[in-house]
Design a protein around this motif. Structure first.
Motif, mmCIF file in Angstrom:
data_model
loop_
_atom_site.group_PDB
_atom_site.id
_atom_site.type_symbol
_atom_site.label_atom_id
_atom_site.label_comp_id
_atom_site.label_asym_id
_atom_site.label_seq_id
_atom_site.Cartn_x
_atom_site.Cartn_y
_atom_site.Cartn_z
ATOM 1 N N ILE A 46 0.843 -1.191 0.000
ATOM 2 C CA ILE A 46 0.000 0.000 0.000
ATOM 3 C C ILE A 46 0.880 1.243 0.000
ATOM 4 N N LEU A 47 0.726 2.064 -1.011
ATOM 5 C CA LEU A 47 1.516 3.280 -1.169
ATOM 6 C C LEU A 47 0.949 4.415 -0.320
ATOM 7 N N ARG A 48 1.838 5.216 0.228
ATOM 8 C CA ARG A 48 1.445 6.389 1.003
ATOM 9 C C ARG A 48 2.296 7.582 0.566
ATOM 10 N N PHE A 49 1.803 8.781 0.808
ATOM 11 C CA PHE A 49 2.584 9.987 0.577
ATOM 12 C C PHE A 49 2.291 11.008 1.666
ATOM 13 N N VAL A 60 1.355 5.590 -11.072
ATOM 14 C CA VAL A 60 2.117 4.362 -10.835
ATOM 15 C C VAL A 60 1.631 3.310 -11.820
ATOM 16 N N SER A 61 2.545 2.799 -12.651
ATOM 17 C CA SER A 61 2.134 1.921 -13.741
ATOM 18 C C SER A 61 2.401 0.444 -13.501
ATOM 19 N N ALA A 77 2.266 14.821 -2.199
ATOM 20 C CA ALA A 77 1.247 14.807 -3.252
ATOM 21 C C ALA A 77 -0.124 14.668 -2.587
ATOM 22 N N ASP A 78 -1.165 14.634 -3.411
ATOM 23 C CA ASP A 78 -2.521 14.436 -2.893
ATOM 24 C C ASP A 78 -3.369 13.525 -3.764
ATOM 25 N N GLY A 79 -2.773 12.888 -4.755
ATOM 26 C CA GLY A 79 -3.543 11.953 -5.560
ATOM 27 C C GLY A 79 -2.678 10.868 -6.154
ATOM 28 N N TRP A 80 -3.268 9.679 -6.260
ATOM 29 C CA TRP A 80 -2.639 8.537 -6.909
ATOM 30 C C TRP A 80 -3.436 8.169 -8.151
ATOM 31 N N GLY A 87 -1.804 -6.063 -7.712
ATOM 32 C CA GLY A 87 -0.887 -6.506 -6.685
ATOM 33 C C GLY A 87 -0.377 -5.389 -5.803
ATOM 34 N N PHE A 88 -0.927 -4.178 -5.956
ATOM 35 C CA PHE A 88 -0.551 -3.071 -5.092
ATOM 36 C C PHE A 88 -1.714 -2.089 -5.015
#
Length: 230
Positions: A46-49, A60-61, A77-80, A87-88
């Motif tokens: 799980i990605l966080r910023f 993120v590709s 940042a404020d958006g993904w 898988g992520f």
């Protein structure tokens, strides 16, 4: 533990949702770990910023880029926008701001944005929708917003009101901003259909029994909104 989610996105196999206060303060690592364990989601995926109330998006590709992001210093940042193989996933914190999820018809591309009033004024909802399309989103896009402050409680001063169109301001001796209406305006301008926008009416500020609210309580307790594509 209650998780608010959208059946349309669940039907596409994307695990997602917004917690309420029954899950605890999601700024605490033990609480987030318990949440992801209950959903059989590896928290390491799980990605966080660092959220900065901006219009900045990170695209993120695939898992390789995900791994590079996680081993680098925390980005601001404020958006993904997530695309490519699954898988992520990603997560954001809110406590009145709007957690907005946008996806294409197959959920091969999913956007998750932390939309505070500054981000909304900077067109973050519209920019997220356009980024979902630019990253390969196919067909009709759909959007859902998790629990957030509603216009009944979002009183602002003139300097904030001046950053929004008059059409989304309620004036009754005081000024109130309707973030739902402004987000819907931006998303339809980006090509989404009104019938594809789902903003359930849950007011974080007005419902103390279920939600944390910075405006109401002036604490940093937070809800978590997450998306995960297995």
């Amino acid at each position: 533990m209650k998780i608010y989610s959208d059946p349309r996105l669940l039907s596409l196999g994307v695990i997602h949702g917004t917690t309420d206060r029954s899950a605890g303060n999601m700024r605490q690592s033990a609480q987030t770990q318990a949440l992801f364990d209950s959903l059989s989601i590896p928290e390491s995926r799980i990605l966080r910023f660092k959220q900065i109330h901006s219009d900045r998006l990170i695209c993120v590709s695939g898992p390789r880029q995900q791994q590079r992001i996680q081993t680098a210093p925390l980005q601001e940042a404020d958006g993904w926008v997530l695309s490519g193989p699954g898988g992520f996933g990603a997560a954001i914190l809110t406590a009145d701001c709007v957690p907005l999820i946008i996806w294409d018809e197959t959920a091969r591309v999913v956007g998750l944005a932390h939309c505070g009033w500054r981000g909304v004024a900077a067109q973050l909802p519209q920019k997220t929708a356009l980024a979902v399309r630019q990253c390969g989103g196919k067909g009709r896009l759909q959007a859902w917003a998790g629990p957030h402050i509603q216009s009944c409680c979002f009183e602002v001063q003139a300097d904030v009101a001046a950053q929004f169109p008059d059409s989304v301001l309620h004036k009754n001796g005081k000024l109130y901003v309707d973030l739902n209406q402004e987000i819907a305006r931006q998303l339809t301008a980006a090509g989404l259909k009104e019938q594809d926008l789902k903003f359930p009416y849950y007011c974080t500020c007005g419902d103390k029994a279920r939600f944390f609210s910075y405006r109401r309580d002036h604490t940093k307790d937070a809800l978590l909104t997450f998306v995960y594509r297995p």
